[in-house]
Design a protein around this motif. Structure first.
Motif, mmCIF file in Angstrom:
data_model
loop_
_atom_site.group_PDB
_atom_site.id
_atom_site.type_symbol
_atom_site.label_atom_id
_atom_site.label_comp_id
_atom_site.label_asym_id
_atom_site.label_seq_id
_atom_site.Cartn_x
_atom_site.Cartn_y
_atom_site.Cartn_z
ATOM 1 N N ARG A 1 1.088 -1.238 0.077
ATOM 2 C CA ARG A 1 0.167 -0.005 -0.025
ATOM 3 C C ARG A 1 0.783 1.350 -0.051
ATOM 4 N N SER A 2 1.399 1.693 1.217
ATOM 5 C CA SER A 2 2.171 2.643 1.251
ATOM 6 C C SER A 2 2.864 2.881 2.552
ATOM 7 N N TRP A 3 3.831 3.920 2.503
ATOM 8 C CA TRP A 3 4.605 4.205 3.687
ATOM 9 C C TRP A 3 3.629 4.506 4.846
ATOM 10 N N ARG A 4 2.598 5.313 4.545
ATOM 11 C CA ARG A 4 1.589 5.762 5.448
ATOM 12 C C ARG A 4 0.960 4.417 6.101
ATOM 13 N N ALA A 5 0.529 3.583 5.331
ATOM 14 C CA ALA A 5 -0.130 2.609 5.621
ATOM 15 C C ALA A 5 0.710 1.413 6.732
ATOM 16 N N GLY A 6 1.988 1.181 6.196
ATOM 17 C CA GLY A 6 2.990 0.576 7.115
ATOM 18 C C GLY A 6 3.145 1.256 8.346
ATOM 19 N N ASP B 1 -6.219 3.694 6.367
ATOM 20 C CA ASP B 1 -4.922 3.124 7.288
ATOM 21 C C ASP B 1 -5.351 2.556 8.324
ATOM 22 N N ALA B 2 -6.689 2.687 8.868
ATOM 23 C CA ALA B 2 -7.272 2.117 9.978
ATOM 24 C C ALA B 2 -7.265 0.597 9.873
ATOM 25 N N ALA B 3 -7.262 -0.062 8.791
ATOM 26 C CA ALA B 3 -7.035 -1.284 8.491
ATOM 27 C C ALA B 3 -5.928 -2.054 8.985
ATOM 28 N N GLY B 4 -4.841 -1.475 8.504
ATOM 29 C CA GLY B 4 -3.412 -1.889 9.164
ATOM 30 C C GLY B 4 -3.291 -1.719 10.588
ATOM 31 N N PHE B 5 -3.725 -0.602 10.988
ATOM 32 C CA PHE B 5 -3.716 -0.100 12.582
ATOM 33 C C PHE B 5 -4.227 -1.467 13.334
ATOM 34 N N GLY B 6 -5.721 -1.538 12.851
ATOM 35 C CA GLY B 6 -6.273 -2.461 13.475
ATOM 36 C C GLY B 6 -5.814 -4.205 13.503
ATOM 37 N N LYS B 7 -5.061 -4.457 12.510
ATOM 38 C CA LYS B 7 -4.493 -5.607 12.457
ATOM 39 C C LYS B 7 -3.381 -5.939 13.103
#
Length: 214
Positions: A36-41, A106-112
């Motif tokens: 996805r992106s740096w922000r997602a990571g 980006d909440a998806a990656g945060f939640g995972k």
């Protein structure tokens, strides 16, 4: 001044000792970064960091020790963690090769990462061992200097600074490498999936043993 500096550095090294080692958390951060992106990571890293903040509060309240001493509860938590890892591994493989700044929250990656961190036995074990130093800075000795209780806030600040530096630089390094060689991003996604599957097996066996199923 020297003691204050050592307090921050000691906390920073403690933070890196938790955040940097290869494992399921960094696999999720890597998968989010390259697909996805740096922000997602970074958001995934914030999820893991938020869980550590919660573990810190739990440790202060004695709940981390309680979970470790409640084998059934711990086994259920670890088992859930194993299932989550399998699901996330599937997502990593499914999205491999889509190296781009894709749309989505980006909440998806945060939640995972947050959910995974809360069921990670390594996280719990770390807080029962090295994490004790954050609760009692007087037990930490770094560079020949014993830290006083008064330096505790600096040590805690350094700890979360170390985690923050890792979750900022690790996704950035992956994006930089992936943008130069697109195949590397795909490879990292597959490796992340393999790491998650491996730890899913480890977690599942750990949970089964704890619950007396094997």
């Amino acid at each position: 001044m020297l003691t204050a500096l050592v307090s921050v550095v000691a906390g920073l090294l403690l933070g890196l000792s938790l955040a940097a080692p290869p494992g399921p958390m960094n696999a999720v951060i890597a998968e989010e970064s390259v697909n996805r992106s740096w922000r997602a990571g970074f958001a995934a890293g914030l999820g893991a960091m938020s869980a550590d903040g919660l573990f810190f509060v739990f440790a202060l309240a004695g709940l981390v020790t309680f979970v470790e001493q409640a084998p059934t509860l711990r086994g259920v938590m670890v088992g859930i963690g194993g299932l989550l890892m399998l699901y996330f591994a599937y997502g990593a493989v499914k999205n491999a090769g889509s190296f781009s700044d894709s749309e989505g929250s980006d909440a998806a990656g945060f939640g995972k990462a947050f959910a995974l961190a809360l069921t990670n036995p390594y996280q719990i074990t770390w807080w029962l061992t090295a994490g004790i130093g954050l609760l009692n800075p007087g037990r930490i000795e770094a560079f020949g200097i014993s830290l006083s209780a008064g330096s505790g806030l600096l040590t805690i600040g350094g700890f979360f600074l170390g985690i923050f530096l890792w979750i900022t630089s690790f996704p950035a390094a992956l994006r930089a490498a992936g943008e130069r060689v697109d195949e590397l991003g795909t490879g990292i996604a597959y490796v992340s999936a393999l790491v998650l599957v491996w730890f899913a097996g480890v977690f599942t066996l750990d949970a089964a043993g704890t619950l007396g199923l094997v």
